[in-house]
Each structure stands twice: as structure tokens, then as C-alpha cells.
Design a protein around this motif. Structure first.
Motif, short mmCIF file in Angstrom:
data_model
loop_
_atom_site.label_atom_id
_atom_site.label_comp_id
_atom_site.label_asym_id
_atom_site.label_seq_id
_atom_site.Cartn_x
_atom_site.Cartn_y
_atom_site.Cartn_z
N GLN A 73 0.83 -1.33 -0.13
CA GLN A 73 -0.10 0.06 -0.03
C GLN A 73 0.90 1.29 -0.06
O GLN A 73 1.67 1.20 0.83
N LYS A 76 -0.73 8.26 -3.22
CA LYS A 76 -1.20 8.22 -4.52
C LYS A 76 0.14 8.69 -5.29
O LYS A 76 0.27 8.12 -6.60
N GLY A 105 -11.46 6.75 2.81
CA GLY A 105 -10.70 7.38 1.90
C GLY A 105 -10.18 6.74 0.76
O GLY A 105 -10.76 5.75 0.47
N GLU A 106 -9.21 7.32 0.19
CA GLU A 106 -8.59 6.78 -0.94
C GLU A 106 -7.53 5.83 -0.39
O GLU A 106 -6.70 6.06 0.37
N HIS A 107 -7.51 4.53 -1.29
CA HIS A 107 -6.38 3.68 -0.84
C HIS A 107 -5.61 3.21 -2.25
O HIS A 107 -6.47 2.90 -3.03
N TYR A 108 -4.48 3.00 -2.32
CA TYR A 108 -3.61 2.64 -3.33
C TYR A 108 -3.00 1.46 -3.03
O TYR A 108 -2.37 1.27 -2.05
N ALA A 124 -6.49 1.25 -7.34
CA ALA A 124 -7.04 2.27 -6.42
C ALA A 124 -8.46 2.41 -6.19
O ALA A 124 -9.41 1.85 -7.04
N ILE A 125 -8.93 2.40 -5.02
CA ILE A 125 -10.30 2.15 -4.43
C ILE A 125 -10.76 3.41 -3.47
O ILE A 125 -9.72 4.15 -2.83
N THR A 126 -11.83 3.53 -3.42
CA THR A 126 -12.38 4.58 -2.50
C THR A 126 -13.20 3.87 -1.43
O THR A 126 -14.21 3.02 -1.61
N SER A 128 -15.70 4.18 1.66
CA SER A 128 -16.76 4.56 2.76
C SER A 128 -16.63 4.34 4.08
O SER A 128 -16.22 3.21 4.33
#
Length: 213
Positions: A73, A76, A105-108, A124-126, A128
Motif C-alpha cells: 500500500q 497516491k 478515503g482513497e487507498h492505493y 486504487a479504491i475509495t 466509505s
């Protein structure tokens, strides 16, 4: 004492079952697994992420063979450049692997081996913070009621609508039978001045004739 222990144990089991039921396991890439996409490049994982909804507590299942790939992980900037700089946590080298999503949040995620990331093995995912159904709209809020002291509004009639402007009502004429109404006196009878003059003339004529005869 034993009854209290049973109650506490029941609560713990209930909370555990609720936590497990709330979690959802997402197999990354579905049938292709966590590998270098054979077609579409990075768009393969972009499409997969767009078709899933991720919530805090869910699990990402990276299905790969040990030594063939890994998972890391990254922020960005490192995701965009396919570098392992400023990594978040340690590299997962043993597959398959589970990663629990602990924050919104955003995870990469990338594969650090060779040029795998440059070839499209990146995700890349968002995430909630709550499990709101996708596409659900917020409940509508009814308008506030009018203030208690505000007078009710009534529509004013338009001048072009004949029904909105009724004709004026004529005042009722006084009735002759109403004792409270002052009616004018009846007209006087015909004047008797002619009869009085005739009587005076005859009396004067009789007096004159009496003086000469």
C-alpha cells in the motif's frame, strides 16, 4: 455469578457475529486475481473497482502465488509513479493475502516486482465510512411550517376575472311600514284661496247693495 457470565458471553458472541456479518470480502480482480492484466492494462482493475463498493471493515483478498507477485500500500504519488516510496505498512510477499480496510478515503496498492506496476498491476479504491446503498438519495426534508404569528395569506383577486370582483350591493330602500323611518308628509290638499275669495266677494257685494238700497 454464572448467570452474569452467560449474559456477558452472549453479548460478546452477538457483537462478534454482527461484526462478521458487516464485513464483505472482495476478491481483487475476480477471475483474473492479482496479476499482470493480459488485456486492458490498469483499466482492468479500474473497471473492477468501479463495480464494487468498499466500506470500512471490508477485506480485500489478493489472490496470487508467493514469489510471483506481492502487495504494497502506497500514497497516491507513489501509485502514479509506480514507486515504493513512503510505503504504508510492509510489503506482503506471501499469497494469497487479506488486507482489512480500516479507514475511509482513497487507498492505493501496487505490485513492486519488476515492471508489474507499469504493466497495470495496480489498484486504487475509495472506501466509505458507512454502508449506505449505492445510488441511494438522502431523504427529502419537508419545508418548515409557517411562523405562529404570521397572518395567513389570501390570494388577491385579479382585475381581469369578473368572478373575482362581484358587483356592489345596493343599499335597501326604507320600508313604509317601518315606524323608525321618517317618511315625508303627504302633499297638502288643493288650495281653498278661490273659495275664500268668492265668499269675500259675495259678502262685499251684499254690503254694497245694502247701502244703496
Amino acid at each position: 455469578m454464572e448467570s452474569k457470565m452467560v449474559i456477558v458471553f452472549g453479548l460478546v458472541v452477538s457483537m462478534f457475529l454482527q461484526s462478521v456479518a458487516a464485513q464483505k470480502v472482495h476478491e481483487v480482480g475476480d477471475s483474473i486475481g492479482w496479476t499482470i492484466p493480459q488485456s486492458g492494462g490498469a483499466e482492468a482493475y479500474v473497471t473492477w473497482a468501479a463495480n464494487n463498493k468498499f466500506v470500512v471493515g471490508d477485506i480485500l483478498f489478493f489472490n496470487f502465488t508467493t514469489t510471483a507477485h506481492d502487495v504494497l500500500q502506497v500514497p497516491k504519488a507513489s501509485f502514479d509513479s509506480c514507486r515504493s516510496d513512503n510505503a504504508i505498512g510492509s510489503t506482503i510477499t506471501t499469497g494469497p493475502a487479506n488486507v482489512t480496510l480500516t479507514s475511509a478515503g482513497e487507498h492505493y496498492f501496487i505490485c513492486t516486482l519488476g515492471s508489474h506496476c507499469q504493466s497495470g498491476q495496480k489498484l486504487a479504491i475509495t472506501v466509505s465510512g458507512s454502508a449506505t446503498a449505492p445510488g441511494a438519495s438522502p431523504p427529502s426534508v419537508p419545508p418548515p411550517p409557517p411562523a405562529a404569528n404570521s397572518p395567513p395569506t389570501t390570494p388577491s383577486p385579479t382585475s381581469n376575472d369578473p368572478a373575482a370582483c362581484p358587483p356592489p350591493v345596493a343599499a335597501p330602500s326604507p320600508s313604509s311600514t317601518d315606524p323608525n323611518v321618517n317618511t315625508p308628509p303627504p302633499p297638502p290638499p288643493a288650495s281653498s284661496s278661490g273659495a275664500v275669495f268668492a265668499s269675500f266677494f259675495l259678502s262685499s257685494l251684499a254690503l254694497v247693495m245694502g247701502l244703496f238700497f
